[in-house]
Design a protein around this motif. Sequence first.
Motif, PDB file in Angstrom:
ATOM      1  N   ALA A  20       4.661  -1.881   2.238  1.00 56.50           N
ATOM      2  CA  ALA A  20       3.907  -2.648   3.225  1.00 56.50           C
ATOM      3  C   ALA A  20       2.647  -3.249   2.603  1.00 56.50           C
ATOM      4  CB  ALA A  20       3.518  -1.740   4.394  1.00 56.50           C
ATOM      5  N   SER A  21       2.122  -4.252   3.269  1.00 59.22           N
ATOM      6  CA  SER A  21       0.875  -4.872   2.823  1.00 59.22           C
ATOM      7  C   SER A  21      -0.272  -3.880   2.972  1.00 59.22           C
ATOM      8  CB  SER A  21       0.582  -6.110   3.678  1.00 59.22           C
ATOM      9  OG  SER A  21       0.218  -5.715   4.995  1.00 59.22           O
ATOM     10  N   PRO A  22      -1.361  -4.091   2.224  1.00 55.32           N
ATOM     11  CA  PRO A  22      -2.522  -3.210   2.403  1.00 55.32           C
ATOM     12  C   PRO A  22      -2.991  -3.166   3.860  1.00 55.32           C
ATOM     13  CG  PRO A  22      -2.798  -4.514   0.422  1.00 55.32           C
ATOM     14  CD  PRO A  22      -1.566  -5.042   1.129  1.00 55.32           C
ATOM     15  N   HIS A  23      -2.925  -4.298   4.544  1.00 49.50           N
ATOM     16  CA  HIS A  23      -3.335  -4.341   5.947  1.00 49.50           C
ATOM     17  C   HIS A  23      -2.468  -3.418   6.790  1.00 49.50           C
ATOM     18  CE1 HIS A  23      -3.685  -5.839  10.079  1.00 49.50           C
ATOM     19  NE2 HIS A  23      -4.921  -6.133   9.729  1.00 49.50           N
ATOM     20  N   ALA A  24      -1.150  -3.478   6.596  1.00 45.63           N
ATOM     21  CA  ALA A  24      -0.229  -2.628   7.356  1.00 45.63           C
ATOM     22  C   ALA A  24      -0.419  -1.153   6.998  1.00 45.63           C
ATOM     23  CB  ALA A  24       1.216  -3.061   7.101  1.00 45.63           C
ATOM     24  N   GLN A  25      -0.732  -0.871   5.752  1.00 45.63           N
ATOM     25  CA  GLN A  25      -0.963   0.510   5.338  1.00 45.63           C
ATOM     26  C   GLN A  25      -2.184   1.091   6.044  1.00 45.63           C
ATOM     27  OE1 GLN A  25      -1.184   0.324   1.069  1.00 45.63           O
ATOM     28  NE2 GLN A  25       1.040   0.222   0.832  1.00 45.63           N
ATOM     29  N   VAL A  26      -3.248   0.320   6.111  1.00 44.41           N
ATOM     30  CA  VAL A  26      -4.458   0.794   6.792  1.00 44.41           C
ATOM     31  C   VAL A  26      -4.185   0.970   8.283  1.00 44.41           C
ATOM     32  CG1 VAL A  26      -6.842   0.195   7.415  1.00 44.41           C
ATOM     33  CG2 VAL A  26      -6.046  -0.137   5.067  1.00 44.41           C
ATOM     34  N   ALA A  27      -3.449   0.035   8.875  1.00 39.88           N
ATOM     35  CA  ALA A  27      -3.094   0.162  10.295  1.00 39.88           C
ATOM     36  C   ALA A  27      -2.305   1.451  10.534  1.00 39.88           C
ATOM     37  CB  ALA A  27      -2.284  -1.056  10.748  1.00 39.88           C
ATOM     38  N   ALA A  28      -1.416   1.785   9.620  1.00 40.50           N
ATOM     39  CA  ALA A  28      -0.628   3.019   9.742  1.00 40.50           C
ATOM     40  C   ALA A  28      -1.524   4.252   9.630  1.00 40.50           C
ATOM     41  CB  ALA A  28       0.470   3.057   8.691  1.00 40.50           C
ATOM     42  N   VAL A  29      -2.522   4.193   8.759  1.00 40.72           N
ATOM     43  CA  VAL A  29      -3.454   5.318   8.625  1.00 40.72           C
ATOM     44  C   VAL A  29      -4.212   5.521   9.933  1.00 40.72           C
ATOM     45  CG1 VAL A  29      -5.516   6.173   7.440  1.00 40.72           C
ATOM     46  CG2 VAL A  29      -3.657   5.153   6.114  1.00 40.72           C
ATOM     47  N   PHE A  30      -4.689   4.432  10.525  1.00 42.48           N
ATOM     48  CA  PHE A  30      -5.371   4.544  11.816  1.00 42.48           C
ATOM     49  C   PHE A  30      -4.448   5.178  12.859  1.00 42.48           C
ATOM     50  CE2 PHE A  30      -8.216   0.830  10.545  1.00 42.48           C
ATOM     51  CZ  PHE A  30      -9.356   1.607  10.455  1.00 42.48           C
ATOM     52  N   GLN A  31      -3.199   4.730  12.905  1.00 39.99           N
ATOM     53  CA  GLN A  31      -2.249   5.253  13.885  1.00 39.99           C
ATOM     54  C   GLN A  31      -2.004   6.745  13.669  1.00 39.99           C
ATOM     55  OE1 GLN A  31      -1.240   3.309  16.480  1.00 39.99           O
ATOM     56  NE2 GLN A  31      -0.579   5.276  17.277  1.00 39.99           N
ATOM     57  N   HIS A  32      -1.894   7.162  12.416  1.00 40.35           N
ATOM     58  CA  HIS A  32      -1.692   8.579  12.129  1.00 40.35           C
ATOM     59  C   HIS A  32      -2.917   9.411  12.519  1.00 40.35           C
ATOM     60  CE1 HIS A  32       1.827   7.297   9.805  1.00 40.35           C
ATOM     61  NE2 HIS A  32       2.252   8.531  10.025  1.00 40.35           N
ATOM     62  N   ILE A  33      -4.100   8.883  12.257  1.00 47.44           N
ATOM     63  CA  ILE A  33      -5.319   9.596  12.665  1.00 47.44           C
ATOM     64  C   ILE A  33      -5.298   9.807  14.180  1.00 47.44           C
ATOM     65  CG2 ILE A  33      -7.836   9.447  12.914  1.00 47.44           C
ATOM     66  CD1 ILE A  33      -7.857   7.961  10.184  1.00 47.44           C
ATOM     67  N   LYS A  58      -5.931  17.217   8.984  1.00 44.63           N
ATOM     68  CA  LYS A  58      -5.146  16.038   8.597  1.00 44.63           C
ATOM     69  C   LYS A  58      -5.882  14.747   8.965  1.00 44.63           C
ATOM     70  CE  LYS A  58      -0.689  18.345   8.711  1.00 44.63           C
ATOM     71  NZ  LYS A  58       0.590  18.516   9.416  1.00 44.63           N
ATOM     72  N   ALA A  59      -6.518  14.731  10.127  1.00 41.76           N
ATOM     73  CA  ALA A  59      -7.289  13.554  10.527  1.00 41.76           C
ATOM     74  C   ALA A  59      -8.444  13.323   9.554  1.00 41.76           C
ATOM     75  CB  ALA A  59      -7.807  13.715  11.952  1.00 41.76           C
ATOM     76  N   ILE A  60      -9.115  14.387   9.156  1.00 42.15           N
ATOM     77  CA  ILE A  60     -10.232  14.272   8.209  1.00 42.15           C
ATOM     78  C   ILE A  60      -9.744  13.766   6.856  1.00 42.15           C
ATOM     79  CG2 ILE A  60     -11.904  15.613   6.854  1.00 42.15           C
ATOM     80  CD1 ILE A  60     -12.403  17.277   9.435  1.00 42.15           C
ATOM     81  N   ARG A  61      -8.598  14.273   6.397  1.00 40.66           N
ATOM     82  CA  ARG A  61      -8.057  13.789   5.119  1.00 40.66           C
ATOM     83  C   ARG A  61      -7.779  12.294   5.175  1.00 40.66           C
ATOM     84  NH1 ARG A  61      -5.424  18.896   4.799  1.00 40.66           N
ATOM     85  NH2 ARG A  61      -3.469  18.058   5.596  1.00 40.66           N
ATOM     86  N   LEU A  62      -7.261  11.828   6.301  1.00 42.15           N
ATOM     87  CA  LEU A  62      -6.991  10.392   6.426  1.00 42.15           C
ATOM     88  C   LEU A  62      -8.280   9.581   6.553  1.00 42.15           C
ATOM     89  CD1 LEU A  62      -3.755  10.345   8.601  1.00 42.15           C
ATOM     90  CD2 LEU A  62      -3.999   9.946   6.141  1.00 42.15           C
TER      91      LEU A  62
END
Length: 133
Positions: A20-33, A58-62
């Motif tokens: 995925a694009s860097p943008h999509a990766q960051v969006a996924a990190v937000f969703q996981h948090i 896990k939220a803190i690690r992200l």
Amino acid sequence: MARHSIQQYRKNTVASLQEASPHAQVAAVFQHILGYLVAASTAIDREDIKLRGESISKAIRLLDVLKASLDLERGGNIAGNLDVLYDYCTQKLIIANIESEKSHVDEITGIIREIKEGWDGIPTEYHHGDSGA
């Protein structure tokens, strides 16, 4: 059988995220948090100490992943403000875990949701290149 399906899902999810694009990766990190924060909130309600601790950790690690992705030199005030905000979120989550305090988790959920909404609102033509989150 179910265990194999879960493992396959995780493998496919990781593979697609790496592509995925860097943008999509960051969006996924937000969703996981946000998912971990919901789990932490539920764990507090159920007085499940183990799940609360795991979810908050896990939220803190992200949050640390997001913090590490910031380009403080090129990102200007926005990157600097996010750096401080991620630190604040981490500290509040540590307190939430120690005190088993749902209001702290709710506060951080609101902050992350607002940042994610801003991130999701970035027009597609700006999704290329470095994330700068």
